[in-house]
Design a protein around this motif. Structure first.
Motif, PDB file in Angstrom:
ATOM      1  N   THR A  46       0.806  -1.228   0.000  1.00 39.12           N
ATOM      2  CA  THR A  46       0.000   0.000   0.000  1.00 39.12           C
ATOM      3  C   THR A  46       0.835   1.272   0.000  1.00 39.12           C
ATOM      4  O   THR A  46       0.656   2.136  -0.869  1.00 39.12           O
ATOM      5  CB  THR A  46      -0.981   0.002   1.191  1.00 39.12           C
ATOM      6  N   ALA A  47       1.726   1.445   0.963  1.00 37.66           N
ATOM      7  CA  ALA A  47       2.489   2.694   1.063  1.00 37.66           C
ATOM      8  C   ALA A  47       3.298   3.007  -0.197  1.00 37.66           C
ATOM      9  O   ALA A  47       3.280   4.149  -0.675  1.00 37.66           O
ATOM     10  CB  ALA A  47       3.391   2.664   2.296  1.00 37.66           C
ATOM     11  N   PRO A  48       4.032   2.052  -0.786  1.00 37.32           N
ATOM     12  CA  PRO A  48       4.818   2.373  -1.993  1.00 37.32           C
ATOM     13  C   PRO A  48       3.969   2.762  -3.190  1.00 37.32           C
ATOM     14  O   PRO A  48       4.475   3.392  -4.133  1.00 37.32           O
ATOM     15  CB  PRO A  48       5.589   1.069  -2.271  1.00 37.32           C
ATOM     16  N   ASN A  49       2.692   2.384  -3.165  1.00 36.80           N
ATOM     17  CA  ASN A  49       1.830   2.655  -4.315  1.00 36.80           C
ATOM     18  C   ASN A  49       0.816   3.765  -4.041  1.00 36.80           C
ATOM     19  O   ASN A  49      -0.205   3.864  -4.718  1.00 36.80           O
ATOM     20  CB  ASN A  49       1.099   1.364  -4.712  1.00 36.80           C
ATOM     21  N   HIS A  50       1.115   4.601  -3.021  1.00 33.37           N
ATOM     22  CA  HIS A  50       0.284   5.763  -2.689  1.00 33.37           C
ATOM     23  C   HIS A  50      -1.160   5.352  -2.391  1.00 33.37           C
ATOM     24  O   HIS A  50      -2.109   5.953  -2.896  1.00 33.37           O
ATOM     25  CB  HIS A  50       0.317   6.790  -3.815  1.00 33.37           C
ATOM     26  N   ILE A  51      -1.288   4.310  -1.560  1.00 35.53           N
ATOM     27  CA  ILE A  51      -2.600   3.852  -1.114  1.00 35.53           C
ATOM     28  C   ILE A  51      -2.648   4.003   0.399  1.00 35.53           C
ATOM     29  O   ILE A  51      -1.843   3.412   1.117  1.00 35.53           O
ATOM     30  CB  ILE A  51      -2.848   2.379  -1.502  1.00 35.53           C
ATOM     31  N   ALA A  52      -3.565   4.825   0.875  1.00 36.19           N
ATOM     32  CA  ALA A  52      -3.732   5.035   2.317  1.00 36.19           C
ATOM     33  C   ALA A  52      -4.990   4.294   2.760  1.00 36.19           C
ATOM     34  O   ALA A  52      -6.101   4.786   2.566  1.00 36.19           O
ATOM     35  CB  ALA A  52      -3.846   6.518   2.636  1.00 36.19           C
ATOM     36  N   PRO A  53      -4.842   3.104   3.375  1.00 42.40           N
ATOM     37  CA  PRO A  53      -5.992   2.231   3.612  1.00 42.40           C
ATOM     38  C   PRO A  53      -6.811   2.555   4.848  1.00 42.40           C
ATOM     39  O   PRO A  53      -7.152   1.694   5.641  1.00 42.40           O
ATOM     40  CB  PRO A  53      -5.322   0.860   3.763  1.00 42.40           C
ATOM     41  N   GLY A  54      -7.118   3.816   5.061  1.00 41.24           N
ATOM     42  CA  GLY A  54      -7.995   4.196   6.166  1.00 41.24           C
ATOM     43  C   GLY A  54      -7.320   4.132   7.520  1.00 41.24           C
ATOM     44  O   GLY A  54      -6.205   3.634   7.679  1.00 41.24           O
ATOM     45  N   GLY A  55      -8.005   4.690   8.521  1.00 41.08           N
ATOM     46  CA  GLY A  55      -7.547   4.607   9.893  1.00 41.08           C
ATOM     47  C   GLY A  55      -6.279   5.383  10.188  1.00 41.08           C
ATOM     48  O   GLY A  55      -5.808   6.199   9.384  1.00 41.08           O
ATOM     49  N   SER A 166     -23.723   3.033  14.928  1.00 42.75           N
ATOM     50  CA  SER A 166     -23.078   1.727  15.029  1.00 42.75           C
ATOM     51  C   SER A 166     -21.563   1.889  14.924  1.00 42.75           C
ATOM     52  O   SER A 166     -21.052   2.853  14.340  1.00 42.75           O
ATOM     53  CB  SER A 166     -23.573   0.794  13.924  1.00 42.75           C
ATOM     54  N   VAL A 167     -20.840   0.911  15.497  1.00 41.65           N
ATOM     55  CA  VAL A 167     -19.379   0.944  15.434  1.00 41.65           C
ATOM     56  C   VAL A 167     -18.920   0.919  13.980  1.00 41.65           C
ATOM     57  O   VAL A 167     -18.014   1.656  13.578  1.00 41.65           O
ATOM     58  CB  VAL A 167     -18.783  -0.249  16.213  1.00 41.65           C
ATOM     59  N   GLY A 168     -19.557   0.065  13.166  1.00 49.64           N
ATOM     60  CA  GLY A 168     -19.171  -0.034  11.769  1.00 49.64           C
ATOM     61  C   GLY A 168     -19.368   1.264  11.007  1.00 49.64           C
ATOM     62  O   GLY A 168     -18.538   1.645  10.176  1.00 49.64           O
ATOM     63  N   SER A 169     -20.450   1.974  11.303  1.00 50.89           N
ATOM     64  CA  SER A 169     -20.718   3.242  10.616  1.00 50.89           C
ATOM     65  C   SER A 169     -19.671   4.292  10.973  1.00 50.89           C
ATOM     66  O   SER A 169     -19.214   5.052  10.107  1.00 50.89           O
ATOM     67  CB  SER A 169     -22.113   3.755  10.984  1.00 50.89           C
ATOM     68  N   ILE A 170     -19.279   4.333  12.235  1.00 44.60           N
ATOM     69  CA  ILE A 170     -18.275   5.305  12.677  1.00 44.60           C
ATOM     70  C   ILE A 170     -16.936   5.029  12.004  1.00 44.60           C
ATOM     71  O   ILE A 170     -16.266   5.951  11.510  1.00 44.60           O
ATOM     72  CB  ILE A 170     -18.137   5.269  14.210  1.00 44.60           C
ATOM     73  N   ILE A 171     -16.539   3.753  11.974  1.00 47.85           N
ATOM     74  CA  ILE A 171     -15.271   3.385  11.332  1.00 47.85           C
ATOM     75  C   ILE A 171     -15.328   3.701   9.841  1.00 47.85           C
ATOM     76  O   ILE A 171     -14.353   4.190   9.247  1.00 47.85           O
ATOM     77  CB  ILE A 171     -14.967   1.901  11.567  1.00 47.85           C
TER      78      ILE A 171
END
Length: 300
Positions: A46-55, A166-171
């Motif tokens: 992810t990082a080398p390909n400019h992908i920021a996977p949330g969180g 819901s927890v899922g909605s917040i995330i």
């Protein structure tokens, strides 16, 4: 012995089992391995390909791109106030595994980055396989009662304060914010779209690791019938399905009813329904998805 005494005794037995040295050793070994696999997804895909996977890891990835700070250390620093918040709301005991798993993931991310192992090919492949490794790693951590902090703590605490969220909605909202930021920071809409692919694949793999391959492997039939004995007998004898029979009363008619619970494979729903209607043509049948079924006839 009262019901409360039995419940307390059962809880103490569970806690005793969970704190046995061998169980704890297994838990932490699996969590550390999961943290390492998760770190590989960040450093290699992810990082080398400019992908920021949330969180928090996604925010740390963006900061690494902007000012070249280490992703792992940055994630751990950003997590510290969340750890404190989580400890206040959920207790120290709950946070111990979260702190250990988060610290391990941060350490592995910065350690693996020293070896310059990275995939620089097709970005769709990077997004997919980054999600696969991320999902496997996080799933292993969650499976043993751990967490990597970040949006998990935010979701849990905000849900406790605002139950209608819901927890899922917040995330999901937090991840959406990071995805939007990634498109702005990298100046590329595609970076955000790749991040969505990574998060989707990761979520599916987390479910598979935590629930096993039994996830979505069947249906639950809830049968309301005036002839529960014959219906249950026909299902167990001819349909070869185990059933549970409950006693009930019709809310409108006040007459006695039977409620039969029957778990079955998706492919067998039509056949099982045929046996039910053969026993009681007037049976009321509710078919619902079963997110995970385990036990005789499904996983063995």
């Amino acid at each position: 012995m009262t019901k409360t005494d039995r419940a307390d005794r059962a809880r103490r037995a569970i806690l005793s089992e969970r704190t046995r040295p061998r169980v704890l050793f297994t838990d932490y070994c699996v969590m550390l391995l999961g943290a390492a696999v998760y770190a590989l997804s960040v450093d290699f895909f992810t990082a080398p390909n400019h992908i920021a996977p949330g969180g928090v890891t996604g925010i740390s990835t963006l900061l690494h791109y902007l000012i070249y700070v280490p992703i792992g250390v940055t994630a751990l620093i950003l997590n510290i106030p969340l750890f404190i918040w989580g400890a206040v709301k959920s207790g120290i005991r709950f946070m111990i595994r979260t702190v250990i798993a988060s610290a391990a993931a941060s350490a592995f991310i910065d350690l693996f980055s020293l070896f310059s192992l990275r995939y620089s090919g097709d970005k769709i492949l990077a997004a997919v396989f980054g999600g696969i490794l991320s999902g496997i790693g996080l799933g292993m951590v969650f499976l043993r009662g751990g967490s990597t902090g970040g949006t998990d703590i935010i979701g849990r605490n905000l849900h406790a304060r605002y139950p209608f969220l819901s927890v899922g909605s917040i995330i999901l909202i937090a991840d959406a914010v990071v995805i939007i930021l990634s498109s702005l920071v990298y100046k590329s809409l595609e970076s955000g779209l790749y991040a969505i692919i990574t998060i989707f694949v990761s979520t599916r793999l987390i479910d598979t690791v935590v629930f096993g391959f039994s996830r979505d492997n069947g249906k639950l039939l809830i049968v309301i019938t005036s002839d529960p004995d014959d219906t249950a007998r026909l299902l167990t004898r001819d349909a070869d399905r185990g059933v549970t029979v409950l006693s009930a009363r019709g809310g409108y008619s006040g007459s006695s009813k039977g409620v039969i619970l029957c778990a079955t494979h998706t492919r067998d729903v039509y056949r099982v329904k045929g046996h039910i209607t053969a026993a009681d043509p007037g049976a009321f049948i509710i078919t619902t998805n079963a997110s995970a079924i385990s036990g005789r006839g499904f996983t063995d």
